[in-house]
Motif scaffolding. Structure first.
Motif, PDB file in Angstrom:
ATOM      1  N   ALA A  59       0.838  -1.204   0.000  1.00  0.00           N
ATOM      2  CA  ALA A  59       0.000   0.000   0.000  1.00  0.00           C
ATOM      3  C   ALA A  59       0.875   1.257   0.000  1.00  0.00           C
ATOM      4  CB  ALA A  59      -0.913  -0.003   1.211  1.00  0.00           C
ATOM      5  N   THR A  60       0.463   2.267  -0.756  1.00  0.00           N
ATOM      6  CA  THR A  60       1.267   3.495  -0.857  1.00  0.00           C
ATOM      7  C   THR A  60       0.529   4.745  -0.374  1.00  0.00           C
ATOM      8  OG1 THR A  60       0.521   3.847  -3.136  1.00  0.00           O
ATOM      9  CG2 THR A  60       2.530   2.582  -2.837  1.00  0.00           C
ATOM     10  N   GLU A  61      -0.770   4.647  -0.153  1.00  0.00           N
ATOM     11  CA  GLU A  61      -1.574   5.848   0.078  1.00  0.00           C
ATOM     12  C   GLU A  61      -1.321   6.505   1.429  1.00  0.00           C
ATOM     13  OE1 GLU A  61      -2.879   2.856  -0.524  1.00  0.00           O
ATOM     14  OE2 GLU A  61      -3.290   3.007  -2.674  1.00  0.00           O
ATOM     15  N   ASP A  62      -0.975   5.715   2.449  1.00  0.00           N
ATOM     16  CA  ASP A  62      -0.919   6.254   3.804  1.00  0.00           C
ATOM     17  C   ASP A  62       0.494   6.321   4.363  1.00  0.00           C
ATOM     18  OD1 ASP A  62      -3.756   6.343   3.799  1.00  0.00           O
ATOM     19  OD2 ASP A  62      -3.806   4.207   4.317  1.00  0.00           O
ATOM     20  N   ALA A  63       1.468   6.591   3.512  1.00  0.00           N
ATOM     21  CA  ALA A  63       2.863   6.594   3.948  1.00  0.00           C
ATOM     22  C   ALA A  63       3.117   7.654   5.009  1.00  0.00           C
ATOM     23  CB  ALA A  63       3.774   6.825   2.752  1.00  0.00           C
ATOM     24  N   ASP A  64       3.854   7.264   6.050  1.00  0.00           N
ATOM     25  CA  ASP A  64       4.327   8.197   7.077  1.00  0.00           C
ATOM     26  C   ASP A  64       5.772   8.603   6.814  1.00  0.00           C
ATOM     27  OD1 ASP A  64       1.990   8.058   9.064  1.00  0.00           O
ATOM     28  OD2 ASP A  64       2.491   5.944   8.754  1.00  0.00           O
ATOM     29  N   LEU A  65       6.467   7.802   6.040  1.00  0.00           N
ATOM     30  CA  LEU A  65       7.853   8.088   5.678  1.00  0.00           C
ATOM     31  C   LEU A  65       8.063   7.723   4.215  1.00  0.00           C
ATOM     32  CD1 LEU A  65      10.897   8.649   6.235  1.00  0.00           C
ATOM     33  CD2 LEU A  65      11.080   6.264   6.963  1.00  0.00           C
ATOM     34  N   ILE A  66       8.609   8.656   3.447  1.00  0.00           N
ATOM     35  CA  ILE A  66       8.933   8.410   2.044  1.00  0.00           C
ATOM     36  C   ILE A  66      10.448   8.478   1.890  1.00  0.00           C
ATOM     37  CG2 ILE A  66       8.814   9.323  -0.301  1.00  0.00           C
ATOM     38  CD1 ILE A  66       6.007  10.325   0.332  1.00  0.00           C
ATOM     39  N   LEU A  67      11.026   7.414   1.338  1.00  0.00           N
ATOM     40  CA  LEU A  67      12.453   7.392   1.038  1.00  0.00           C
ATOM     41  C   LEU A  67      12.625   7.286  -0.471  1.00  0.00           C
ATOM     42  CD1 LEU A  67      13.733   4.862   3.740  1.00  0.00           C
ATOM     43  CD2 LEU A  67      13.839   7.368   3.826  1.00  0.00           C
ATOM     44  N   ILE A  68      13.511   8.086  -1.035  1.00  0.00           N
ATOM     45  CA  ILE A  68      13.780   8.006  -2.462  1.00  0.00           C
ATOM     46  C   ILE A  68      15.279   7.803  -2.650  1.00  0.00           C
ATOM     47  CG2 ILE A  68      13.830  10.537  -2.660  1.00  0.00           C
ATOM     48  CD1 ILE A  68      12.730  10.117  -5.549  1.00  0.00           C
ATOM     49  N   ASN A  69      15.636   6.678  -3.264  1.00  0.00           N
ATOM     50  CA  ASN A  69      17.034   6.332  -3.501  1.00  0.00           C
ATOM     51  C   ASN A  69      17.445   6.901  -4.858  1.00  0.00           C
ATOM     52  OD1 ASN A  69      19.561   5.255  -3.359  1.00  0.00           O
ATOM     53  ND2 ASN A  69      18.902   3.128  -3.138  1.00  0.00           N
ATOM     54  N   THR A  70      18.477   7.716  -4.862  1.00  0.00           N
ATOM     55  CA  THR A  70      18.723   8.618  -5.989  1.00  0.00           C
ATOM     56  C   THR A  70      19.979   8.294  -6.778  1.00  0.00           C
ATOM     57  OG1 THR A  70      19.979  10.129  -4.581  1.00  0.00           O
ATOM     58  CG2 THR A  70      17.607  10.489  -4.739  1.00  0.00           C
ATOM     59  N   CYS A  71      20.072   8.936  -7.933  1.00  0.00           N
ATOM     60  CA  CYS A  71      21.211   8.787  -8.833  1.00  0.00           C
ATOM     61  C   CYS A  71      21.649  10.161  -9.312  1.00  0.00           C
ATOM     62  CB  CYS A  71      20.812   7.914 -10.017  1.00  0.00           C
ATOM     63  SG  CYS A  71      22.118   7.718 -11.250  1.00  0.00           S
ATOM     64  N   SER A  72      22.966  10.402  -9.335  1.00  0.00           N
ATOM     65  CA  SER A  72      23.503  11.679  -9.831  1.00  0.00           C
ATOM     66  C   SER A  72      24.390  11.493 -11.039  1.00  0.00           C
ATOM     67  CB  SER A  72      24.314  12.372  -8.722  1.00  0.00           C
ATOM     68  OG  SER A  72      23.458  12.998  -7.798  1.00  0.00           O
ATOM     69  N   ILE A  73      24.359  10.294 -11.630  1.00  0.00           N
ATOM     70  CA  ILE A  73      25.274  10.009 -12.731  1.00  0.00           C
ATOM     71  C   ILE A  73      25.027  10.944 -13.906  1.00  0.00           C
ATOM     72  CG2 ILE A  73      26.047   8.254 -14.356  1.00  0.00           C
ATOM     73  CD1 ILE A  73      26.826   7.766 -11.461  1.00  0.00           C
ATOM     74  N   ARG A  74      23.743  11.176 -14.224  1.00  0.00           N
ATOM     75  CA  ARG A  74      23.409  12.061 -15.336  1.00  0.00           C
ATOM     76  C   ARG A  74      22.353  13.060 -14.902  1.00  0.00           C
ATOM     77  NH1 ARG A  74      24.437   7.041 -17.271  1.00  0.00           N
ATOM     78  NH2 ARG A  74      26.113   6.931 -18.817  1.00  0.00           N
ATOM     79  N   ASP A  75      22.387  14.217 -15.517  1.00  0.00           N
ATOM     80  CA  ASP A  75      21.462  15.278 -15.133  1.00  0.00           C
ATOM     81  C   ASP A  75      20.014  14.862 -15.342  1.00  0.00           C
ATOM     82  OD1 ASP A  75      21.014  18.149 -14.381  1.00  0.00           O
ATOM     83  OD2 ASP A  75      20.112  18.186 -16.372  1.00  0.00           O
ATOM     84  N   ASN A  76      19.746  14.089 -16.394  1.00  0.00           N
ATOM     85  CA  ASN A  76      18.379  13.668 -16.667  1.00  0.00           C
ATOM     86  C   ASN A  76      17.801  12.862 -15.507  1.00  0.00           C
ATOM     87  OD1 ASN A  76      16.075  13.364 -18.423  1.00  0.00           O
ATOM     88  ND2 ASN A  76      16.695  11.243 -18.722  1.00  0.00           N
ATOM     89  N   ALA A  77      18.612  11.952 -14.958  1.00  0.00           N
ATOM     90  CA  ALA A  77      18.164  11.139 -13.823  1.00  0.00           C
ATOM     91  C   ALA A  77      17.929  12.015 -12.598  1.00  0.00           C
ATOM     92  CB  ALA A  77      19.203  10.065 -13.513  1.00  0.00           C
ATOM     93  N   GLU A  78      18.810  12.989 -12.387  1.00  0.00           N
ATOM     94  CA  GLU A  78      18.672  13.857 -11.219  1.00  0.00           C
ATOM     95  C   GLU A  78      17.423  14.730 -11.330  1.00  0.00           C
ATOM     96  OE1 GLU A  78      21.519  17.207  -9.362  1.00  0.00           O
ATOM     97  OE2 GLU A  78      22.384  15.190  -9.473  1.00  0.00           O
TER      98      GLU A  78
END
Length: 448
Positions: A59-78
């Protein structure tokens, strides 16, 4: 699975998944962007959180914490990640108690900007600080900004068994090393993931054995440069070729892949190991980046066009019919039309099965950003990239035609989206095959 996107003449690879963890009514949403390394990192994060009492739910609707794992290799991804963060901020306005955290490469690179200037997140955690996540979440829950982006010379998460929460149950990624010592002038990885360190081979073998015990049929050994893997203990060294053999010997029915090789470090010993073991897949990703020796020197890649082609010749000689894939950057600093033509000729000469193709995007703090001028006009970059794409598409089409009429062993990964009577899987060359079958199941090896 890789999703190849074509937008504004940019072809890029994005591996992403989402998921939720739950602990005492608290729900955590995690979203992953970037390379296979990031997918594996998210699986490590899942294991760490699970060890602190979190459980997985979709389930995604009631999140209390959101984590986003990121990439900086290319500007488009960022930029894609920034778009998602802005969306999460709009959710946070409606739900002030929501915590938002950034993991990975962007966390290390943009820590102050994300926390203090834009005030877009509550938690910032670098690639070597995932063990601190439970404590950082508690700290953020008290209203404090929680941050740990310290890089480590030892951390490999070797003792952690990743949670394969979004896996197909057939294929899994296994990290064999972290960081990178190659200071390519365009790349941020050494700055965001730190120095190279290899993982104890016994912990790798243990993780692979656990996967086979749980029914997995394929592993991909991961590293920024797997060819430089080296474990030293008690005056005895384990090289990547030796590790590859050790993993292959665990189970002859376990397929073994690896990514990524570096042209300057790919040895004949590795190639002979691939040739000697039927369960080591006959597919090598060998990023060229450019076909011009002059540009390769500017990129600080550590090899010439001639060296690269000598490695390709060795692959084709030692492993006949081995698939070769690559990365190509169009429009790097100072690239001339002659340099571009050399890249096109390299693509034709090698005959890649597939290529990831990008326009050069300047990354902050890299050598290229500090010392070079990003002087190739955007319209020229786009035109050159399109020419690269067109040439590679012609070659890829011919490559696929060359497989027609031949029989290959396919590892079934799932049911085709177009028909429940068709299955799909991959050959040893990493070619996707869709075929009709009512008698086989996911995880089967099928001669097609």
């Amino acid at each position: 699975m890789p999703v190849v996107e074509k937008s504004n003449n940019i072809v890029s690879e994005t591996l992403s998944f989402t998921g939720i963890l739950q602990n005492g009514g608290k729900k955590v949403y995690i979203e992953t962007y970037g390379c296979q390394m990031n997918v594996n990192d998210s699986e490590v994060v899942m294991a760490i959180l699970k060890g602190s009492g979190f459980n997985y739910t979709e389930a995604t609707e009631d999140a209390d914490l959101i984590l986003i794992n990121t990439c900086s290799i290319r500007d488009n991804a960022e930029q894609r990640v920034r778009g998602r963060l802005n969306y999460f901020r709009s959710i946070k306005k409606k739900k002030p108690e929501l915590l938002v955290g950034v993991l990975g490469c962007m966390a290390e690179r943009l820590k102050e900007k994300l926390l203090e200037e834009e005030k877009i997140v509550d938690i910032v955690v670098g690639p070597d600080a995932y063990r601190d996540l439970p404590a950082l979440v508690r700290e953020a829950g008290t209203g404090q900004k929680a941050i740990n982006v310290l890089l480590s010379r030892e951390e490999t998460y070797a003792d952690i068994s990743p949670v394969r929460y979004d896996s197909n149950g057939i294929s899994a990624f296994v990290s064999i090393m972290r960081g990178c010592n190659n200071m390519c002038s365009y790349c941020v990885v050494p700055y965001t993931r730190g120095a190279e360190r290899s993982r104890d081979p016994q912990t790798i073998l243990r993780e692979v054995q656990e996967l086979t015990n749980n029914g997995f049929k394929e592993v991909t050994l991961l590293g920024q440069n797997v060819d430089s893997y080296l474990w030293k203990q008690d005056d005895q060294n384990t090289t990547f070729a030796q590790l590859l053999e050790m993993v292959a010997q665990l189970n002859p029915l376990l397929r073994v892949r690896f990514s990524t090789s570096h042209p300057k470090d790919l040895t004949n010993e590795v190639l002979h190991m691939i040739a000697n073991y039927p369960n080591i897949c006959k597919s090598i990703h060998l990023p060229a980046q450019s076909g011009s020796s002059r540009v390769l020197e500017l990129m600080k890649r550590g090899y010439t066009r001639e060296w690269y082609l000598s490695r390709v010749e060795a692959i084709k000689r030692i492993i006949p019919e081995c698939a070769i894939t690559t990365d190509i950057i169009a429009g790097f600093c100072g690239e001339t039309e002659e340099d571009h033509q050399q890249t096109l000729s390299l693509i034709k000469e090698v005959g890649y099965d597939f290529a990831f193709m990008f326009k050069y995007s300047e990354r902050p703090k890299t050598y290229a950003q500090r010392k070079y001028t990003d002087d190739v006009p955007e319209e020229v970059k786009s035109r050159r990239l399109q020419e690269i794409i067109d040439v590679q598409h012609e070659i890829s089409e011919q490559t696929k035609l060359n497989y027609l009429g031949k029989e290959y062993e396919v590892l079934v990964e799932g049911v085709s989206k177009k028909s429940k009577h068709e299955l799909f899987g991959r050959t040893t060359h990493n070619q996707v095959v869709v075929f009709p079958s009512d008698t086989h199941n996911v995880g089967d090896y099928v001669r097609v």
